[in-house]
Design an enzyme around this catalytic site. Structure first.
Site, PDB file in Angstrom:
ATOM      1  N   CYS A   2     -96.659  13.694 -41.572  1.00  0.00           N
ATOM      2  CA  CYS A   2     -95.368  13.011 -41.365  1.00  0.00           C
ATOM      3  C   CYS A   2     -94.680  13.446 -40.073  1.00  0.00           C
ATOM      4  O   CYS A   2     -94.886  14.554 -39.583  1.00  0.00           O
ATOM      5  CB  CYS A   2     -94.450  13.313 -42.517  1.00  0.00           C
ATOM      6  SG  CYS A   2     -95.204  13.043 -44.112  1.00  0.00           S
ATOM      7  N   ARG A  31     -97.888  10.173 -36.088  1.00  0.00           N
ATOM      8  CA  ARG A  31     -98.127  11.222 -37.083  1.00  0.00           C
ATOM      9  C   ARG A  31     -98.302  10.663 -38.492  1.00  0.00           C
ATOM     10  O   ARG A  31     -98.794  11.349 -39.388  1.00  0.00           O
ATOM     11  CB  ARG A  31     -96.969  12.222 -37.089  1.00  0.00           C
ATOM     12  CG  ARG A  31     -96.779  12.931 -35.765  1.00  0.00           C
ATOM     13  CD  ARG A  31     -95.638  13.900 -35.867  1.00  0.00           C
ATOM     14  NE  ARG A  31     -95.974  15.008 -36.726  1.00  0.00           N
ATOM     15  CZ  ARG A  31     -96.494  16.146 -36.317  1.00  0.00           C
ATOM     16  NH1 ARG A  31     -96.754  16.322 -35.039  1.00  0.00           N
ATOM     17  NH2 ARG A  31     -96.757  17.109 -37.163  1.00  0.00           N
ATOM     18  N   TRP A  80     -96.793   9.893 -43.956  1.00  0.00           N
ATOM     19  CA  TRP A  80     -98.208   9.770 -44.290  1.00  0.00           C
ATOM     20  C   TRP A  80     -98.293  10.264 -45.733  1.00  0.00           C
ATOM     21  O   TRP A  80     -98.129  11.456 -45.997  1.00  0.00           O
ATOM     22  CB  TRP A  80     -99.038  10.635 -43.354  1.00  0.00           C
ATOM     23  CG  TRP A  80    -100.516  10.458 -43.512  1.00  0.00           C
ATOM     24  CD1 TRP A  80    -101.298   9.507 -42.914  1.00  0.00           C
ATOM     25  CD2 TRP A  80    -101.399  11.256 -44.309  1.00  0.00           C
ATOM     26  NE1 TRP A  80    -102.600   9.663 -43.304  1.00  0.00           N
ATOM     27  CE2 TRP A  80    -102.697  10.724 -44.152  1.00  0.00           C
ATOM     28  CE3 TRP A  80    -101.223  12.355 -45.142  1.00  0.00           C
ATOM     29  CZ2 TRP A  80    -103.807  11.254 -44.795  1.00  0.00           C
ATOM     30  CZ3 TRP A  80    -102.329  12.888 -45.792  1.00  0.00           C
ATOM     31  CH2 TRP A  80    -103.609  12.348 -45.607  1.00  0.00           C
ATOM     32  N   ASN A 104     -92.118  17.148 -44.569  1.00  0.00           N
ATOM     33  CA  ASN A 104     -93.513  17.039 -44.156  1.00  0.00           C
ATOM     34  C   ASN A 104     -94.266  18.152 -44.864  1.00  0.00           C
ATOM     35  O   ASN A 104     -93.854  19.308 -44.794  1.00  0.00           O
ATOM     36  CB  ASN A 104     -93.619  17.202 -42.634  1.00  0.00           C
ATOM     37  CG  ASN A 104     -95.056  17.283 -42.162  1.00  0.00           C
ATOM     38  OD1 ASN A 104     -95.964  16.800 -42.832  1.00  0.00           O
ATOM     39  ND2 ASN A 104     -95.269  17.893 -41.014  1.00  0.00           N
ATOM     40  N   GLY A 105     -95.351  17.810 -45.546  1.00  0.00           N
ATOM     41  CA  GLY A 105     -96.141  18.845 -46.220  1.00  0.00           C
ATOM     42  C   GLY A 105     -96.327  18.518 -47.685  1.00  0.00           C
ATOM     43  O   GLY A 105     -96.132  17.375 -48.114  1.00  0.00           O
ATOM     44  N   GLU A 487    -119.551  12.264 -31.292  1.00  0.00           N
ATOM     45  CA  GLU A 487    -118.201  11.836 -30.923  1.00  0.00           C
ATOM     46  C   GLU A 487    -118.134  10.312 -30.757  1.00  0.00           C
ATOM     47  O   GLU A 487    -117.163   9.673 -31.179  1.00  0.00           O
ATOM     48  CB  GLU A 487    -117.765  12.561 -29.631  1.00  0.00           C
ATOM     49  CG  GLU A 487    -116.461  12.094 -29.009  1.00  0.00           C
ATOM     50  CD  GLU A 487    -115.222  12.274 -29.887  1.00  0.00           C
ATOM     51  OE1 GLU A 487    -115.333  12.835 -30.976  1.00  0.00           O
ATOM     52  OE2 GLU A 487    -114.150  11.808 -29.475  1.00  0.00           O
ATOM     53  N   LYS A 491    -115.642   7.905 -32.936  1.00  0.00           N
ATOM     54  CA  LYS A 491    -114.668   6.982 -32.327  1.00  0.00           C
ATOM     55  C   LYS A 491    -114.827   5.584 -32.921  1.00  0.00           C
ATOM     56  O   LYS A 491    -113.845   4.922 -33.234  1.00  0.00           O
ATOM     57  CB  LYS A 491    -114.840   6.886 -30.798  1.00  0.00           C
ATOM     58  CG  LYS A 491    -114.387   8.065 -29.991  1.00  0.00           C
ATOM     59  CD  LYS A 491    -112.889   8.210 -29.857  1.00  0.00           C
ATOM     60  CE  LYS A 491    -112.279   9.092 -30.901  1.00  0.00           C
ATOM     61  NZ  LYS A 491    -112.423  10.494 -30.843  1.00  0.00           N
ATOM     62  N   GLU A 494    -113.625   5.398 -36.692  1.00  0.00           N
ATOM     63  CA  GLU A 494    -112.187   5.475 -36.965  1.00  0.00           C
ATOM     64  C   GLU A 494    -111.414   4.323 -36.344  1.00  0.00           C
ATOM     65  O   GLU A 494    -110.376   3.928 -36.857  1.00  0.00           O
ATOM     66  CB  GLU A 494    -111.603   6.830 -36.563  1.00  0.00           C
ATOM     67  CG  GLU A 494    -111.750   7.190 -35.115  1.00  0.00           C
ATOM     68  CD  GLU A 494    -111.241   8.600 -34.806  1.00  0.00           C
ATOM     69  OE1 GLU A 494    -110.473   9.163 -35.588  1.00  0.00           O
ATOM     70  OE2 GLU A 494    -111.621   9.123 -33.747  1.00  0.00           O
ATOM     71  N   HIS A 510    -137.696  12.480 -38.049  1.00  0.00           N
ATOM     72  CA  HIS A 510    -137.619  13.204 -39.327  1.00  0.00           C
ATOM     73  C   HIS A 510    -136.834  12.425 -40.372  1.00  0.00           C
ATOM     74  O   HIS A 510    -136.430  12.993 -41.386  1.00  0.00           O
ATOM     75  CB  HIS A 510    -136.988  14.581 -39.104  1.00  0.00           C
ATOM     76  CG  HIS A 510    -137.778  15.441 -38.168  1.00  0.00           C
ATOM     77  ND1 HIS A 510    -138.987  15.999 -38.525  1.00  0.00           N
ATOM     78  CD2 HIS A 510    -137.564  15.792 -36.879  1.00  0.00           C
ATOM     79  CE1 HIS A 510    -139.469  16.686 -37.493  1.00  0.00           C
ATOM     80  NE2 HIS A 510    -138.627  16.566 -36.474  1.00  0.00           N
ATOM     81  N   LYS A 613    -102.224  11.595 -36.811  1.00  0.00           N
ATOM     82  CA  LYS A 613    -102.615  12.364 -35.626  1.00  0.00           C
ATOM     83  C   LYS A 613    -102.746  13.845 -35.913  1.00  0.00           C
ATOM     84  O   LYS A 613    -103.642  14.506 -35.424  1.00  0.00           O
ATOM     85  CB  LYS A 613    -101.568  12.128 -34.532  1.00  0.00           C
ATOM     86  CG  LYS A 613    -101.854  12.831 -33.231  1.00  0.00           C
ATOM     87  CD  LYS A 613    -102.944  12.121 -32.481  1.00  0.00           C
ATOM     88  CE  LYS A 613    -103.309  12.802 -31.194  1.00  0.00           C
ATOM     89  NZ  LYS A 613    -104.663  12.404 -30.791  1.00  0.00           N
TER      90      LYS A 613
END
Ligand code: F6R
Length: 618
Positions: A2, A31, A80, A104-105, A487, A491, A494, A510, A613
């Site tokens: 948040c 965020r 969030w 937040n948390g 990476e 990208k 997401e 393999h 984020k």
């Protein structure tokens, strides 16, 4: 997670608190963006709130339709969701009597506290842990008659992680905050003061800031900032000046922050390299305050990080082991402390984090220090928690990264980790000064080469647009190209929400080669033909193998490497450079590809679904 903003001002037009808070929320929306809300207190002792599910624009529309009265103090929140679905009711602020609270948390003991409050006759509107805190605060205020003391009393009862901000209708010139394992920074103004989850919240108004310590309560009035610990004993913040301005946190004409941040990369790498050498040309890392004799005696480096930052660490492993001959392990921070890792005072732990707030990484930092290891943090965000809890910090100077998916932070993390590797090689005598100077020269040449890759962006974008309906893309790389492949896949997952997986090219036979069928898109990062042993020809063989089975091959290869031409459906060129420098180039087409493909699908590349984020919960 948040985003939190608080404001109190003396001589402001009445509308300013809301304006400041809404602007702060706009800058913090990266965020969390599943709901947003504000609470205002005016001199007439009236507390009002507005909150809406969905992105901040929904709240802005609500405020246009139903304007709030003027105020002296305001708090705002962008969420969030953890406890309770992202609905209007569960959005913050939560009100109890004359108090409004944002959070937040996660309050881990909220069920016990809620049961206690229910037994005491409390009623709840939402499913959130935050409303429990609001009720506790209202009761503590009724008992103590002081908002700061009430906050201290409540903070002592909470378990879990939290940043809390509260306003009370009876004290319209006061905003009180508390933090435990969750970010909160104070902005110092003139006749006004600010609070935010990070400095972006108030950067348009002041660059003077105060970093808070762990377990502190901070009380803002227009003319004062008072910091205490949770018992109410006086405590100190650490003043600092933010080294970027509001313009750096704006889109600057780009269609998205991500497009801008990809383009910022030459500057981000150049800025991270700036000012790191002394008059004699030797590498000077002033911030590395760990005793030199200790750095000479370490026998292992463990990198702890998550997501993209971990891939940066993975790239750095190849370089640091090669330059310093020290074993380097790269560990996902959330796995680290739960598997009883073997680290001790001879281990240097390197924590890499853009935000400096990732809870998994912070917990791993604490665990490493408990085992006696020194921790060096590579972090982008000043005033954040991980550098404060580490023994030393090497800041990346990427500027604010607003898009949720990391781009310029990745390149600057690799750059900073390489500087650390060269510094250790210098200190431990693994390299002669002229060798260090040559490697630094190679690093300094990279911003111009990254720019060359960006100059060719349109070709990548065209291909990405043509592949907007692709259901799955695989990424192959070898040596430093392997973490780049990982990476590239991250990208794409997401941003574009399609199946994407990265593999070490040597692993293909393999198992993963079974995935190859007609039309399967595969990016292949080809090592330099001038690089190690026969790696180049081995990867060319891999391309042949998958092409023979129908793969659509998208090849990233150096200028002049014509060996790839017979087997590539598309070739994306990068300038020639030494192998260890190549990740700084090879990842750029992959970022561009993911960004463009997601944009072509009509997706919001700055705020991908379900993500935030700064991941400040475990
Ligand atoms: C991916 C991404 C995440 C972060 C990870 C660590 O694009 O952004 O994987 O890299 O959450 O975040 P920091 O670097 O802030 O610790």
């Amino acid at each position: 997670m948040c985003g939190i903003v608080g404001y109190v001002g003396r001589q402001q037009p009445n509308g300013k608190p809301l304006e400041v808070v809404m602007e702060g929320l706009r800058r913090l929306e990266y965020r969390g963006y599943d709901s947003a809300g504000v609470a205002l207190v005016g001199r007439d002792g009236v507390l009002v709130t507005a909150k809406k599910a969905g992105k901040l624009v929904n709240l802005a529309d609500e405020l246009d339709a139903r304007p709030l009265p003027g105020a002296t103090a305001a708090i705002g929140h962008t969420r969030w969701a953890t406890h309770g679905a992202p609905t209007d009711v569960n959005a913050h602020p939560h009100v109890a009597g004359k108090i409004a609270v944002i959070h937040n948390g996660i309050v881990e003991n909220f069920a016990v506290l809620k049961a206690e409050l229910l037994a005491d006759g409390a009623t709840f509107l939402s499913e959130t842990d935050t409303e429990v805190v609001a009720q506790l605060l209202a009761r503590a205020y009724a008992r103590l008659g002081d908002l700061s003391e009430a906050m201290c009393a409540v903070a002592q009862r909470l378990e879990g992680t939290f940043t809390l901000l509260a306003v009370h209708a009876d004290v319209p010139d006061v905003v009180v905050g508390a933090r435990h394992d969750s970010p909160l920074v104070v902005g110092l103004g003139d006749g006004e003061n600010f609070m935010g989850s990070d400095v972006a919240a108030f950067i348009a108004h002041t660059r003077r800031a105060l970093e808070l310590g762990q377990d502190q309560v901070v009380t803002l009035t227009p003319d004062s900032v008072t910091v205490t610990d949770f018992t109410g004993a006086p405590a100190q913040g650490r003043a600092f000046t933010v080294d970027w301005d509001a313009a750096a946190a704006e889109k600057g004409g780009y269609r998205s922050f991500m497009d801008k941040e990809i383009d910022d990369q030459p500057q981000a790498v150049a800025d991270t390299l700036l000012g790191r050498t002394g008059l004699d040309g030797a590498l000077v890392l002033d911030e590395v305050r760990i005793d030199e004799s200790l750095l000479r005696s370490i026998d292992k480096i463990v990198v702890i990080a998550c997501g993209t930052a971990a891939y940066a660490g993975h790239v750095a492993k190849y370089a640091i082991e090669h330059w310093c001959r020290i074993p380097v392990e790269v560990e996902l921070a959330h796995e680290f402390r739960y598997r009883d890792p073997v680290v001790n005072e001879k281990t240097l732990v390197v924590a890499i984090s853009q935000s400096g707030e990732t809870m998994d990484t912070l917990m791993a930092v604490r665990h490493a220090r408990e085992q006696g290891s020194k921790v060096l943090a590579i972090v982008n965000t000043h005033g954040s928690t991980i550098p404060r809890e580490s023994d030393a910090v090497l800041y990346t100077h990427a500027g604010p990264e607003i898009a949720v998916a990391s781009t310029k932070a990745f390149l600057s993390q690799i750059t900073a980790a390489y500087l650390l590797g060269l510094y250790l090689a210098q200190l431990r005598g693994n390299k002669f000064p002229d060798e260090i100077a040559e490697l630094l020269g190679q690093l300094r040449a990279m911003p111009a080469k990254i720019q060359t890759v960006l100059d060719g962006a349109e070709h990548v974008r065209e291909v990405a647009r043509s592949m907007r309906d692709t259901p799955s893309v695989l990424f192959l790389g070898r040596h430093v190209g392997f973490p780049v492949a990982l990476e590239g896949a991250l990208k794409l997952k997401e941003l574009a929400y399609i199946h994407a997986e990265g593999f070490a090219a040597g692993e293909l036979k393999h198992g993963p080669i079974a995935l190859i069928e007609e039309g399967q898109a595969v990016f292949v990062i080809v090592p330099s033909p001038r690089g190690r042993d026969s790696l180049h020809s081995k990867v060319i063989s891999n391309i042949q193998e998958i092409r023979a089975r129908g793969a659509h091959t998208l090849v990233i290869a150096e200028e002049g490497d014509d060996a790839v031409l017979p087997f590539a459906d598309e070739v994306f060129r990068i300038p020639q450079c030494p192998t260890l420098m190549s990740p700084l180039l090879a990842v750029v087409p992959l970022q561009l590809f993911a960004c463009e493909l997601a944009t072509a699908k009509g997706l919001d590349v700055d705020q991908p679904r379900n993500l935030a984020k700064s991941v400040t919960v475990e």
